[in-house]
Design an enzyme around this catalytic site. Sequence first.
Site, PDB file in Angstrom:
ATOM      1  N   THR A  14       0.491  -1.320   0.347  1.00  0.00           N
ATOM      2  CA  THR A  14      -0.442  -0.047   0.136  1.00  0.00           C
ATOM      3  C   THR A  14       1.129   0.783  -0.243  1.00  0.00           C
ATOM      4  OG1 THR A  14      -1.973  -1.127   1.214  1.00  0.00           O
ATOM      5  CG2 THR A  14      -1.447   0.922   1.636  1.00  0.00           C
ATOM      6  N   SER A  60       2.052  -7.419  -0.377  1.00  0.00           N
ATOM      7  CA  SER A  60       2.068  -8.602   0.567  1.00  0.00           C
ATOM      8  C   SER A  60       2.017 -10.178   0.511  1.00  0.00           C
ATOM      9  CB  SER A  60       2.448  -7.884   1.375  1.00  0.00           C
ATOM     10  OG  SER A  60       1.380  -8.137   2.396  1.00  0.00           O
ATOM     11  N   THR A  93       1.750  -4.138   4.244  1.00  0.00           N
ATOM     12  CA  THR A  93       1.809  -4.349   5.774  1.00  0.00           C
ATOM     13  C   THR A  93       1.142  -6.170   6.034  1.00  0.00           C
ATOM     14  OG1 THR A  93      -0.691  -3.772   5.886  1.00  0.00           O
ATOM     15  CG2 THR A  93       1.417  -2.527   6.037  1.00  0.00           C
ATOM     16  N   ASP A  94       0.183  -6.557   5.079  1.00  0.00           N
ATOM     17  CA  ASP A  94      -0.736  -7.820   5.363  1.00  0.00           C
ATOM     18  C   ASP A  94       0.390  -8.567   5.854  1.00  0.00           C
ATOM     19  OD1 ASP A  94      -2.560  -6.423   5.042  1.00  0.00           O
ATOM     20  OD2 ASP A  94      -2.923  -7.511   3.064  1.00  0.00           O
TER      21      ASP A  94
HETATM   22  C1  SIN Z   1      -0.412  -5.457   1.071  1.00  0.00           C
HETATM   23  O1  SIN Z   1      -0.170  -6.351   2.094  1.00  0.00           O
HETATM   24  O2  SIN Z   1       0.753  -5.812   0.207  1.00  0.00           O
HETATM   25  C2  SIN Z   1      -1.293  -4.320   1.020  1.00  0.00           C
HETATM   26  C3  SIN Z   1      -1.855  -4.468   2.380  1.00  0.00           C
HETATM   27  C4  SIN Z   1      -0.796  -3.359   2.732  1.00  0.00           C
HETATM   28  O3  SIN Z   1       0.439  -3.069   2.736  1.00  0.00           O
HETATM   29  O4  SIN Z   1      -1.580  -1.872   3.979  1.00  0.00           O
END
Ligand code: SIN
Length: 328
Positions: A14, A60, A93-94
């Site tokens: 993100t 991710s 973040t995932d």
């Molecule tokens: C991801 O993990 O690539 C999508 C969500 C994020 O980055 O918060």
Amino acid sequence: MNKKQIYILATGGTISAQGDEGKTLGYTNGVFKVKSLIKSIKGIEDVTKVNGEQIFNIASEDMSIDKLLILAKRINELSKLDNIDGFVITQGTDILEESAFFLNLVVKTSKPVVITGAMRPATSNSADGPNNLYDAILVASDEASIGKGVLVVFADYIIRARDVQKIDTFRPQAFAGKEFGCCGYIHDNIINFINKSLKPHTINSEFNIANINSLPKVGIVYFDVNLDSDIFDYYINHDYKGIVIAGSGSGMISKRWKSKIKEMTKNSIAVVRSSIATSGSVDRDSIDREYRTIPSYTLTPLKARILLSLALEKSNSYEYLKGVFEKY
Ligand code: SIN
């Protein structure tokens, strides 16, 4: 004084996303590449020199152990260069908590390695990426970060890779070290470290990936009152070398599961007990003696899976694996 030189390895997520002006949902990952990310952090060039590369450009969820091995090897290679003082990894973040713990166990440098990301796309009103990235670069260039293992910098907190968990699906304060807390915080340009991990990591970890391109398969099985034990047959028939059970409470499982687990451990499939609970510990118990299972202590199922794959690459001896979980 010479400015520290920080190298960004951008992987997508993100933090690199573009969406409808002002909005936080329905965005496209991977639009803003590493050069745009660096440009987005106003004032950073006053304090450090920043360079970087786009090593992947994925959400991710599409990260894998194979990709993490590539990332870790790249850090290990670059860390030998005198003109790099520290690293920042930008990512989705995932699965950030998984990659952080993996890198913490396999990067062979005491130079700072800091991971960050964003919960909101760069085009939203409340974009958190630029501030997270600015702080991550500051932490990576701080002498006090040397030798502290992989650190996650997010929403003003510095959290140890071993302990970090994603605790929210959309708010910017999305990461915490749960009962172990954070190891520091950043306020404007001031970094305050409060504590450090006693667990082995980076240069003191026994896991060396230099000649490894894949790891033994380890699955996670989530316990619920209705789940039949034949779920394990999938793993047995697909050459999984280890299973982490997210058991109920302190890693408990039903009688139906226990006999299957006995069969698996007899056939040298390592079984680690963790918990569906998000804090607390799963400690050694009579069940482990009887069924030759291994408690994960304070590691969540996601973290236990990473550790078990790395340990199985070295040995599947019960005593060795038990010792690894006690140590890390
Ligand atoms: C991801 O993990 O690539 C999508 C969500 C994020 O980055 O918060």
